[in-house]
Motif scaffolding. Structure first.
Motif, PDB file in Angstrom:
ATOM      1  N   HIS A 101       0.832  -1.202   0.000  1.00  0.00           N
ATOM      2  CA  HIS A 101       0.000   0.000   0.000  1.00  0.00           C
ATOM      3  C   HIS A 101       0.872   1.259   0.000  1.00  0.00           C
ATOM      4  O   HIS A 101       1.834   1.363   0.760  1.00  0.00           O
ATOM      5  N   GLY A 102       0.521   2.197  -0.881  1.00  0.00           N
ATOM      6  CA  GLY A 102       1.267   3.442  -0.968  1.00  0.00           C
ATOM      7  C   GLY A 102       2.460   3.377  -1.899  1.00  0.00           C
ATOM      8  O   GLY A 102       3.153   4.387  -2.089  1.00  0.00           O
ATOM      9  N   ARG A 103       2.716   2.202  -2.465  1.00  0.00           N
ATOM     10  CA  ARG A 103       3.826   2.062  -3.404  1.00  0.00           C
ATOM     11  C   ARG A 103       3.283   1.603  -4.748  1.00  0.00           C
ATOM     12  O   ARG A 103       2.275   0.895  -4.820  1.00  0.00           O
ATOM     13  N   PRO A 104       3.928   1.967  -5.844  1.00  0.00           N
ATOM     14  CA  PRO A 104       3.409   1.614  -7.172  1.00  0.00           C
ATOM     15  C   PRO A 104       3.538   0.125  -7.460  1.00  0.00           C
ATOM     16  O   PRO A 104       4.441  -0.556  -6.940  1.00  0.00           O
ATOM     17  N   ALA A 105       2.637  -0.373  -8.290  1.00  0.00           N
ATOM     18  CA  ALA A 105       2.688  -1.784  -8.676  1.00  0.00           C
ATOM     19  C   ALA A 105       3.992  -2.111  -9.398  1.00  0.00           C
ATOM     20  O   ALA A 105       4.454  -3.251  -9.344  1.00  0.00           O
ATOM     21  N   THR A 106       4.594  -1.108 -10.052  1.00  0.00           N
ATOM     22  CA  THR A 106       5.859  -1.356 -10.748  1.00  0.00           C
ATOM     23  C   THR A 106       6.959  -1.769  -9.779  1.00  0.00           C
ATOM     24  O   THR A 106       7.863  -2.516 -10.143  1.00  0.00           O
ATOM     25  N   GLU A 107       6.880  -1.287  -8.530  1.00  0.00           N
ATOM     26  CA  GLU A 107       7.875  -1.691  -7.529  1.00  0.00           C
ATOM     27  C   GLU A 107       7.696  -3.154  -7.168  1.00  0.00           C
ATOM     28  O   GLU A 107       8.678  -3.903  -7.037  1.00  0.00           O
ATOM     29  N   ALA A 108       6.438  -3.574  -7.018  1.00  0.00           N
ATOM     30  CA  ALA A 108       6.173  -4.988  -6.750  1.00  0.00           C
ATOM     31  C   ALA A 108       6.645  -5.847  -7.914  1.00  0.00           C
ATOM     32  O   ALA A 108       7.193  -6.937  -7.718  1.00  0.00           O
ATOM     33  N   LEU A 109       6.447  -5.360  -9.127  1.00  0.00           N
ATOM     34  CA  LEU A 109       6.880  -6.099 -10.314  1.00  0.00           C
ATOM     35  C   LEU A 109       8.400  -6.235 -10.342  1.00  0.00           C
ATOM     36  O   LEU A 109       8.932  -7.318 -10.619  1.00  0.00           O
ATOM     37  N   ALA A 110       9.108  -5.164 -10.035  1.00  0.00           N
ATOM     38  CA  ALA A 110      10.570  -5.208 -10.029  1.00  0.00           C
ATOM     39  C   ALA A 110      11.074  -6.184  -8.962  1.00  0.00           C
ATOM     40  O   ALA A 110      12.000  -6.964  -9.208  1.00  0.00           O
ATOM     41  N   ASN A 111      10.452  -6.150  -7.777  1.00  0.00           N
ATOM     42  CA  ASN A 111      10.843  -7.077  -6.717  1.00  0.00           C
ATOM     43  C   ASN A 111      10.605  -8.523  -7.137  1.00  0.00           C
ATOM     44  O   ASN A 111      11.435  -9.404  -6.912  1.00  0.00           O
ATOM     45  N   CYS A 112       9.448  -8.737  -7.750  1.00  0.00           N
ATOM     46  CA  CYS A 112       9.050 -10.069  -8.185  1.00  0.00           C
ATOM     47  C   CYS A 112      10.011 -10.589  -9.253  1.00  0.00           C
ATOM     48  O   CYS A 112      10.453 -11.735  -9.217  1.00  0.00           O
ATOM     49  N   ALA A 113      10.354  -9.718 -10.201  1.00  0.00           N
ATOM     50  CA  ALA A 113      11.203 -10.127 -11.318  1.00  0.00           C
ATOM     51  C   ALA A 113      12.615 -10.460 -10.875  1.00  0.00           C
ATOM     52  O   ALA A 113      13.262 -11.341 -11.444  1.00  0.00           O
ATOM     53  N   GLY A 114      13.112  -9.771  -9.858  1.00  0.00           N
ATOM     54  CA  GLY A 114      14.476 -10.009  -9.412  1.00  0.00           C
ATOM     55  C   GLY A 114      14.614 -11.060  -8.337  1.00  0.00           C
ATOM     56  O   GLY A 114      15.733 -11.394  -7.914  1.00  0.00           O
ATOM     57  N   PHE A 115      13.493 -11.609  -7.916  1.00  0.00           N
ATOM     58  CA  PHE A 115      13.470 -12.517  -6.783  1.00  0.00           C
ATOM     59  C   PHE A 115      14.098 -13.873  -7.106  1.00  0.00           C
ATOM     60  O   PHE A 115      14.647 -14.538  -6.227  1.00  0.00           O
ATOM     61  N   GLY A 116      13.998 -14.284  -8.368  1.00  0.00           N
ATOM     62  CA  GLY A 116      14.515 -15.599  -8.750  1.00  0.00           C
ATOM     63  C   GLY A 116      15.991 -15.763  -8.466  1.00  0.00           C
ATOM     64  O   GLY A 116      16.444 -16.846  -8.058  1.00  0.00           O
ATOM     65  N   ASP A 117      16.780 -14.706  -8.671  1.00  0.00           N
ATOM     66  CA  ASP A 117      18.216 -14.777  -8.413  1.00  0.00           C
ATOM     67  C   ASP A 117      18.497 -15.104  -6.949  1.00  0.00           C
ATOM     68  O   ASP A 117      19.374 -15.922  -6.637  1.00  0.00           O
ATOM     69  N   GLU A 118      17.764 -14.430  -6.053  1.00  0.00           N
ATOM     70  CA  GLU A 118      17.959 -14.661  -4.625  1.00  0.00           C
ATOM     71  C   GLU A 118      17.623 -16.102  -4.255  1.00  0.00           C
ATOM     72  O   GLU A 118      18.358 -16.765  -3.513  1.00  0.00           O
ATOM     73  N   LEU A 119      16.504 -16.586  -4.759  1.00  0.00           N
ATOM     74  CA  LEU A 119      16.067 -17.942  -4.416  1.00  0.00           C
ATOM     75  C   LEU A 119      17.015 -18.986  -4.997  1.00  0.00           C
ATOM     76  O   LEU A 119      17.287 -20.009  -4.363  1.00  0.00           O
ATOM     77  N   GLU A 120      17.494 -18.747  -6.211  1.00  0.00           N
ATOM     78  CA  GLU A 120      18.456 -19.670  -6.809  1.00  0.00           C
ATOM     79  C   GLU A 120      19.720 -19.734  -5.960  1.00  0.00           C
ATOM     80  O   GLU A 120      20.262 -20.818  -5.696  1.00  0.00           O
TER      81      GLU A 120
END
Length: 327
Positions: free
Chosen positions: A16-35
């Motif tokens: 809440h209060g943050r743009p959906a694009t920020e959630a998208l960026a977090n989501c897109a970069g998350f795979g590297d961390e999990l790998e």
């Protein structure tokens, strides 16, 4: 400690209060961390018209994360069959499998992915809710097109389920099952018993194979875990009552929200089936869940507000896997 592969379901919470694009960026970069942490797979869920969850298509997210990682399996958890033509789903995921052989999963589910009636009808081009026969036909057609369109490699199909009916369909089609314990935990054990009893081997799966998805929030202290879990509890109250009109609040806003005794009881009943706590507690819950369900794999969904806290939760949990988290 837990001797089972661990995976992740990403639901792309929009803070809440943050743009959906920020959630998208977090989501897109998350795979590297999990790998890096050794998780076996990451799946992306399909949602629409929700103030708390991003409407990021699983096929698009799968393509992006598969291209930016090298070993983790990537896929949908899931593509919702009533919203898509089977031939298009098959084309998308066989193409992804050809581009990233041995790394693509196709989780197929039934729900509309929204509580908004207008959006649900738009996704169905004006048609009403899917019937049991229509859903079975869509899943069977998708499997048929997968085999027809093979480009040298196939995605691994899974059926998502949260009920006995979904479990029986997975069994009849000879598919591995991903059970939504994080949504309907009371259904988990009896549904998996029905799945194993009715399972028919197929080209997709020779014997019953069970993945159980559980909500996990892990921290160094119980107080930290309670703070991290509180925002999702605000959203969860709506989901448990069949609507999705709550935004994903900050921890501060969630802490200020007062629940009635009835709401506290409802949340406590849900929480008792999940795995929220310190690493020791989460490890015990994993062992209990594995024992109760006979799961071959656990998939974690961790809807935590701050990305750093979410990653830290996955770091702590990854250390519980005795043989590493890989599938």
């Amino acid at each position: 400690m837990i001797d089972l592969p661990l995976s992740v379901l990403e639901v792309a919470m929009v803070e809440h209060g943050r743009p959906a694009t920020e959630a998208l960026a977090n989501c897109a970069g998350f795979g590297d961390e999990l790998e890096h942490l050794g998780y076996g797979r990451i799946w992306f869920a399909e949602h629409h018209h929700s103030p708390a969850i991003g409407a990021f298509p699983p096929a698009v997210m799968t393509a992006h994360v598969a291209a930016t990682t090298s070993s983790i399996r990537v896929g949908s958890g899931g593509v919702l069959a009533p919203n898509h033509a089977p031939v298009v789903v098959a084309e998308q995921f066989t193409t992804l499998a050809a581009l990233h052989p041995g790394r693509i999963d196709l989780g197929i589910g039934r729900g509309p992915g929204t509580f908004h009636e207008g959006t649900a009808r738009a996704l169905r081009r004006g048609a009403g809710p899917v019937t049991d026969d229509e859903y079975r036909g869509d899943v069977a057609a998708t499997l048929g097109f997968l085999a027809e369109f093979e480009f040298g490699a196939l995605p691994e199909p899974w059926l998502l389920a949260s009920s006995g009916a979904g479990a029986e369909l997975a069994a009849a089609l000879g598919l591995p099952i991903a059970f939504a314990h994080h949504i309907r935990p009371d259904n988990t054990v009896p549904s998996l018993e029905r799945y194993r009893a009715a399972f028919r081997p197929s080209r997709w799966c020779e014997e019953p194979r069970v993945l159980v998805c559980v909500q996990v929030v892990c921290g160094e202290t119980e107080e930290q875990v309670a703070e991290m879990a509180r925002p999702m509890e605000v959203v969860k109250l709506g989901l448990l009552r069949g609507h999705s009109d709550e935004a994903f609040p900050s921890p501060e806003a969630a802490a200020a929200r007062r629940f009635t005794s009835e709401e506290e009881d409802l949340l406590a009943g849900f929480r008792a089936h999940q795995a929220e706590g310190t690493p020791d507690h989460v490890g015990r819950r994993f062992a209990q869940l594995a024992d109760a369900t006979g799961a071959d794999e656990l998939m974690l969904v961790t809807p935590v507000y701050h990305l750093g806290d979410r990653i830290r939760s996955f770091e702590l949990v990854s250390k519980l896997a005795t043989g590493g988290a890989r599938v």
